[in-house]
Design a protein around this motif. Sequence first.
Motif, PDB file in Angstrom:
ATOM      1  N   GLU A 107       0.810  -1.221   0.000  1.00  0.00           N
ATOM      2  CA  GLU A 107       0.000   0.000   0.000  1.00  0.00           C
ATOM      3  C   GLU A 107       0.846   1.276   0.000  1.00  0.00           C
ATOM      4  OE1 GLU A 107      -2.385  -0.720   3.477  1.00  0.00           O
ATOM      5  OE2 GLU A 107      -3.768  -2.026   2.376  1.00  0.00           O
ATOM      6  N   GLY A 108       2.166   1.133  -0.176  1.00  0.00           N
ATOM      7  CA  GLY A 108       3.035   2.299  -0.276  1.00  0.00           C
ATOM      8  C   GLY A 108       3.672   2.748   1.025  1.00  0.00           C
ATOM      9  N   ARG A 109       3.518   1.973   2.084  1.00  0.00           N
ATOM     10  CA  ARG A 109       4.059   2.359   3.391  1.00  0.00           C
ATOM     11  C   ARG A 109       5.170   1.394   3.803  1.00  0.00           C
ATOM     12  NH1 ARG A 109      -1.737   2.465   4.308  1.00  0.00           N
ATOM     13  NH2 ARG A 109      -1.461   0.545   5.473  1.00  0.00           N
ATOM     14  N   GLY A 110       5.504   1.407   5.075  1.00  0.00           N
ATOM     15  CA  GLY A 110       6.511   0.495   5.609  1.00  0.00           C
ATOM     16  C   GLY A 110       7.877   0.726   4.975  1.00  0.00           C
ATOM     17  N   PHE A 111       8.521  -0.347   4.581  1.00  0.00           N
ATOM     18  CA  PHE A 111       9.876  -0.288   4.029  1.00  0.00           C
ATOM     19  C   PHE A 111       9.916   0.012   2.524  1.00  0.00           C
ATOM     20  CE2 PHE A 111      10.737  -2.794   7.886  1.00  0.00           C
ATOM     21  CZ  PHE A 111      11.856  -2.128   8.353  1.00  0.00           C
ATOM     22  N   ARG A 112       8.773   0.232   1.913  1.00  0.00           N
ATOM     23  CA  ARG A 112       8.718   0.391   0.461  1.00  0.00           C
ATOM     24  C   ARG A 112       9.642   1.488  -0.073  1.00  0.00           C
ATOM     25  NH1 ARG A 112       3.857  -0.422  -3.348  1.00  0.00           N
ATOM     26  NH2 ARG A 112       4.515   0.592  -5.249  1.00  0.00           N
ATOM     27  N   GLN A 113       9.561   2.689   0.476  1.00  0.00           N
ATOM     28  CA  GLN A 113      10.390   3.787  -0.023  1.00  0.00           C
ATOM     29  C   GLN A 113      11.863   3.514   0.234  1.00  0.00           C
ATOM     30  OE1 GLN A 113       9.261   6.410  -1.949  1.00  0.00           O
ATOM     31  NE2 GLN A 113      11.459   6.575  -2.314  1.00  0.00           N
ATOM     32  N   MET A 114      12.173   2.902   1.367  1.00  0.00           N
ATOM     33  CA  MET A 114      13.562   2.577   1.668  1.00  0.00           C
ATOM     34  C   MET A 114      14.130   1.609   0.633  1.00  0.00           C
ATOM     35  SD  MET A 114      15.207   1.041   5.140  1.00  0.00           S
ATOM     36  CE  MET A 114      14.788   2.534   6.045  1.00  0.00           C
ATOM     37  N   VAL A 115      13.353   0.614   0.241  1.00  0.00           N
ATOM     38  CA  VAL A 115      13.797  -0.330  -0.787  1.00  0.00           C
ATOM     39  C   VAL A 115      14.034   0.414  -2.096  1.00  0.00           C
ATOM     40  CG1 VAL A 115      13.099  -2.319  -2.198  1.00  0.00           C
ATOM     41  CG2 VAL A 115      12.727  -2.345   0.283  1.00  0.00           C
ATOM     42  N   ALA A 116      13.107   1.274  -2.485  1.00  0.00           N
ATOM     43  CA  ALA A 116      13.263   2.046  -3.726  1.00  0.00           C
ATOM     44  C   ALA A 116      14.512   2.917  -3.675  1.00  0.00           C
ATOM     45  CB  ALA A 116      12.020   2.900  -3.977  1.00  0.00           C
ATOM     46  N   ASP A 117      14.732   3.587  -2.545  1.00  0.00           N
ATOM     47  CA  ASP A 117      15.905   4.444  -2.407  1.00  0.00           C
ATOM     48  C   ASP A 117      17.196   3.635  -2.452  1.00  0.00           C
ATOM     49  OD1 ASP A 117      14.191   6.615  -2.178  1.00  0.00           O
ATOM     50  OD2 ASP A 117      14.391   6.751   0.016  1.00  0.00           O
ATOM     51  N   ALA A 118      17.194   2.477  -1.810  1.00  0.00           N
ATOM     52  CA  ALA A 118      18.389   1.628  -1.808  1.00  0.00           C
ATOM     53  C   ALA A 118      18.748   1.198  -3.226  1.00  0.00           C
ATOM     54  CB  ALA A 118      18.169   0.403  -0.919  1.00  0.00           C
ATOM     55  N   VAL A 119      17.755   0.768  -3.963  1.00  0.00           N
ATOM     56  CA  VAL A 119      17.991   0.336  -5.345  1.00  0.00           C
ATOM     57  C   VAL A 119      18.492   1.514  -6.184  1.00  0.00           C
ATOM     58  CG1 VAL A 119      16.885  -0.566  -7.433  1.00  0.00           C
ATOM     59  CG2 VAL A 119      16.402  -1.603  -5.222  1.00  0.00           C
ATOM     60  N   ALA A 120      17.894   2.677  -6.006  1.00  0.00           N
ATOM     61  CA  ALA A 120      18.325   3.861  -6.755  1.00  0.00           C
ATOM     62  C   ALA A 120      19.769   4.238  -6.423  1.00  0.00           C
ATOM     63  CB  ALA A 120      17.393   5.039  -6.454  1.00  0.00           C
TER      64      ALA A 120
END
Length: 166
Positions: A107-120
Motif C-alpha cells: 500500500e506504499g508504506r513500511g519499508f517500500r520507499q527505503m527499498v526504492a531508495d536503496a535500489v536507486a
Amino acid sequence: MRIGYVTLEERGATDRLLADLARGLLAEGVAVAGAVQNNVDCGVDCEMDVQVLPDGPVIRISQKLGAGSSGCRLDAGALETAVAEVGGRMQGARLLIINKFGKHESEGRGFRQMVADAVADGLPVLIGVNATNLGAFHAFAGDLAEPVPPEAVARWLSQVLVEGGQ
C-alpha cells in the motif's frame, strides 16, 4: 542494482532464513542494514518482533487485539519506528535485508520507499515476499526483482556483492 526475493511456504521459514543469513553475514564482517523478523510463541497470538540490523533494537511490531478480533495484528506505528531505526543505520551498508514486503509495503508504506531508495543508490536488496503480496511486489519492483531459491541465496549474495565492487 538488484532486488532478490525469497518466498517460502512454511510459516516463519522466510523469517528464519533471512535472520540466519543476516547473522552469518554480520559475523563475517559484511555491512548489512535492514530488519529481520522473529516470531515468538506462534500459537493463537503470535508475537512478531523485528531486529534492526546491524546493531539496533528489537521492536515488537504486533499488537494483541483481544478475543474475537479478526483485524491485522500489525502495529503500524511500531513498524514505522523500525523503518526509522533502519534508516539511521544505512550509512556504509553493502546490503539491505528486509523481512517482508507485506501489506503495508503493498500500500506504499513500511519499508517500500527505503527499498526504492536503496535500489536507486545501487544497494542490493534481499527481501521476503509471501504469496499474498507477490503481485503487488512485482508491480512495485518490475524487472529489478528476481526470485532467489533458498539453496541459491549464498551464490546470489556473492554475485551482487562482487558486482557492487565490494
